[in-house]
Design an enzyme around this catalytic site. Structure first.
Site, PDB file in Angstrom:
ATOM      1  CG  HIS A   1      82.840  51.928  35.274  1.00  0.00           C
ATOM      2  ND1 HIS A   1      83.896  51.706  35.938  1.00  0.00           N
ATOM      3  CD2 HIS A   1      83.225  52.105  34.087  1.00  0.00           C
ATOM      4  CE1 HIS A   1      84.862  51.336  35.315  1.00  0.00           C
ATOM      5  NE2 HIS A   1      84.503  51.883  34.124  1.00  0.00           N
TER       6      HIS A   1
ATOM      7  CB  SER B   1      82.666  50.575  43.381  1.00  0.00           C
ATOM      8  OG  SER B   1      81.975  49.434  42.871  1.00  0.00           O
TER       9      SER B   1
ATOM     10  CG  MET C   1      83.924  48.698  33.160  1.00  0.00           C
ATOM     11  SD  MET C   1      84.201  47.839  34.689  1.00  0.00           S
ATOM     12  CE  MET C   1      82.900  48.403  35.316  1.00  0.00           C
TER      13      MET C   1
ATOM     14  N   GLY D   1      85.660  50.846  46.480  1.00  0.00           N
ATOM     15  CA  GLY D   1      84.714  49.696  46.718  1.00  0.00           C
ATOM     16  C   GLY D   1      85.145  48.903  47.858  1.00  0.00           C
TER      17      GLY D   1
ATOM     18  N   GLY E   1      87.336  45.160  35.918  1.00  0.00           N
ATOM     19  CA  GLY E   1      86.440  43.698  35.657  1.00  0.00           C
ATOM     20  C   GLY E   1      86.060  43.114  37.207  1.00  0.00           C
TER      21      GLY E   1
ATOM     22  CG  HIS F   1      81.696  53.521  40.797  1.00  0.00           C
ATOM     23  ND1 HIS F   1      82.080  54.585  39.631  1.00  0.00           N
ATOM     24  CD2 HIS F   1      82.105  52.535  40.270  1.00  0.00           C
ATOM     25  CE1 HIS F   1      82.766  53.777  38.755  1.00  0.00           C
ATOM     26  NE2 HIS F   1      82.707  52.727  39.145  1.00  0.00           N
TER      27      HIS F   1
ATOM     28  CG  ASP G   1      81.805  49.067  38.905  1.00  0.00           C
ATOM     29  OD1 ASP G   1      82.344  50.000  38.098  1.00  0.00           O
ATOM     30  OD2 ASP G   1      82.183  49.118  40.221  1.00  0.00           O
TER      31      ASP G   1
ATOM     32  CG  MET H   1      89.594  51.989  34.190  1.00  0.00           C
ATOM     33  SD  MET H   1      88.333  52.013  35.673  1.00  0.00           S
ATOM     34  CE  MET H   1      88.574  50.284  36.633  1.00  0.00           C
TER      35      MET H   1
ATOM     36  CG  ASP I   1      86.771  52.576  39.268  1.00  0.00           C
ATOM     37  OD1 ASP I   1      86.790  51.888  40.335  1.00  0.00           O
ATOM     38  OD2 ASP I   1      85.693  52.065  38.441  1.00  0.00           O
ATOM     39  N   GLY I   2      89.764  51.937  41.095  1.00  0.00           N
ATOM     40  CA  GLY I   2      90.616  50.773  41.288  1.00  0.00           C
ATOM     41  C   GLY I   2      91.471  50.818  42.547  1.00  0.00           C
TER      42      GLY I   2
ATOM     43  CG  MET J   1      81.429  44.806  35.061  1.00  0.00           C
ATOM     44  SD  MET J   1      82.675  43.901  36.099  1.00  0.00           S
ATOM     45  CE  MET J   1      83.334  45.164  37.305  1.00  0.00           C
TER      46      MET J   1
HETATM   47  C1  DX5 Z   1      86.382  47.367  38.852  1.00  0.00           C
HETATM   48  C2  DX5 Z   1      85.386  48.594  38.990  1.00  0.00           C
HETATM   49  C3  DX5 Z   1      85.581  49.178  40.209  1.00  0.00           C
HETATM   50  C4  DX5 Z   1      85.751  48.354  41.583  1.00  0.00           C
HETATM   51  C5  DX5 Z   1      86.773  49.170  42.412  1.00  0.00           C
HETATM   52  O1  DX5 Z   1      86.208  47.248  37.449  1.00  0.00           O
HETATM   53  O2  DX5 Z   1      85.365  49.592  37.940  1.00  0.00           O
HETATM   54  O3  DX5 Z   1      84.776  50.105  40.663  1.00  0.00           O
HETATM   55  O4  DX5 Z   1      84.311  48.310  42.171  1.00  0.00           O
HETATM   56  O5  DX5 Z   1      86.874  48.191  43.558  1.00  0.00           O
HETATM   57  P1  DX5 Z   1      88.151  48.452  44.601  1.00  0.00           P
HETATM   58  O6  DX5 Z   1      87.855  49.761  45.177  1.00  0.00           O
HETATM   59  O7  DX5 Z   1      87.591  47.457  45.429  1.00  0.00           O
HETATM   60  O8  DX5 Z   1      89.130  48.177  43.701  1.00  0.00           O
HETATM   61 ZN    ZN Z   2      84.070  51.068  38.334  1.00  0.00          ZN
END
Ligand code: DX5
Ligand code: ZN
Length: 246
Positions: free
Chosen positions: A75, A17, A77, A208, A153, A42, A44, A148, A186-187, A46
């Site tokens: 992704h 990510s 959000m 990430g 976020g 990936h 993100d 998730m 993810d997460g 937001m």
């Molecule tokens: C959070 C994102 C993730 C985030 C994951 O809302 O959707 O993709 O980048 O980060 P890590 O792997 O550090 O939890």
């Molecule tokens: Zn994500």
């Protein structure tokens, strides 16, 4: 990289990510992930409404597109993502993930169909508080579901082990109804937690911090892939043989 054919349906994919990358050098970060052996990138998105954070939108994704040939796993959000669908498709997204909580039913059906009609992969996600069953009526419209494993976020949060039964329930339903559909998590994915998610049935892993904060991201990706490969159909190696009975 391949996606839903019978041939590769159990191949595990690692999707770093870019949220955890250096935002001042996003193009270089995308290219670096490709050199490090990532399967997907990936991205993100937001909007500060669906989640309490802001990142980037279609212009940034379009600017990144020439820097890598990696599959762009976008992704979303964002509330009512159908408003920006054409822009995301034009920006070079290969797969678009919507959130069940962000769309009404009619809008969602139309949006998923539009994504697939454009030749892209459609995915639907649930936040930790939404049951996996909320995705069941949509499986026929999907190439992937995203569970998730943190509240969306922010990067760097701890993996929620309570999501493992949700992954398992989706795996069972998908095996019965639509075996080609991928399950992404993810997460909080790390070398430690990825095996749990893989054993529960996930086959696509967003990471990430575990990749971008590693001293050697290529090694981190290899390690994640190895750990993820403990699929539910292969028992993990045990240190000692199981106790004999009888
Ligand atoms: C959070 C994102 C993730 C985030 C994951 O809302 O959707 O993709 O980048 O980060 P890590 O792997 O550090 O939890
Ligand atoms: Zn994500």
């Amino acid at each position: 990289m391949g996606y839903t054919t019978m041939h590769d349906m159990h191949e595990k994919l690692i999707a770093p990510s870019i949220l955890a990358g250096d935002f001042a050098r996003l193009g270089a970060e995308a290219a670096r992930m490709e050199r490090c052996g990532a399967d997907w990138l990936h991205l993100d998105v937001m909007d500060g409404v669906f989640v309490p954070n802001l990142t980037f939108g279609p212009p940034v994704i379009a600017a990144l597109r020439p820097h890598t040939s990696l599959f762009f796993d976008v992704h979303l959000m964002i509330q009512r993502p159908e408003r920006y669908l054409d822009e995301f498709l034009a920006a070079g997204a290969d797969g678009l993930t919507l959130h069940r909580e962000a769309c009404d039913e009619a809008g969602l059906r139309q949006t998923l169909r539009k994504i697939r009609a454009a030749g892209k992969r459609a995915a639907l996600s649930v936040k930790p508080g939404t049951p996996g069953e909320a995705l069941f009526p949509w499986l026929e419209e999907l190439d992937m579901v995203l569970v998730m494993t943190v509240e969306p976020g922010f990067g760097g949060q701890a993996f929620l082990e309570g999501m493992l039964p949700k992954i398992g329930a989706l795996r069972t339903e998908i095996a019965r109804r639509a075996p080609g559909i991928r399950i992404q998590v993810d997460g909080g994915i790390s070398a430690e937690t990825i095996a749990l998610a893989g054993l529960a049935g996930a086959d696509c892993f967003v990471a990430g911090s575990a990749v971008f904060r590693a001293e050697d991201p290529a090694e981190a990706i290899r390690r994640l892939r190895n750990e993820a490969d403990r699929s539910p159909w292969e028992a993990p190696e045990t240190e000692s043989p199981p106790p004999k009975t009888g």
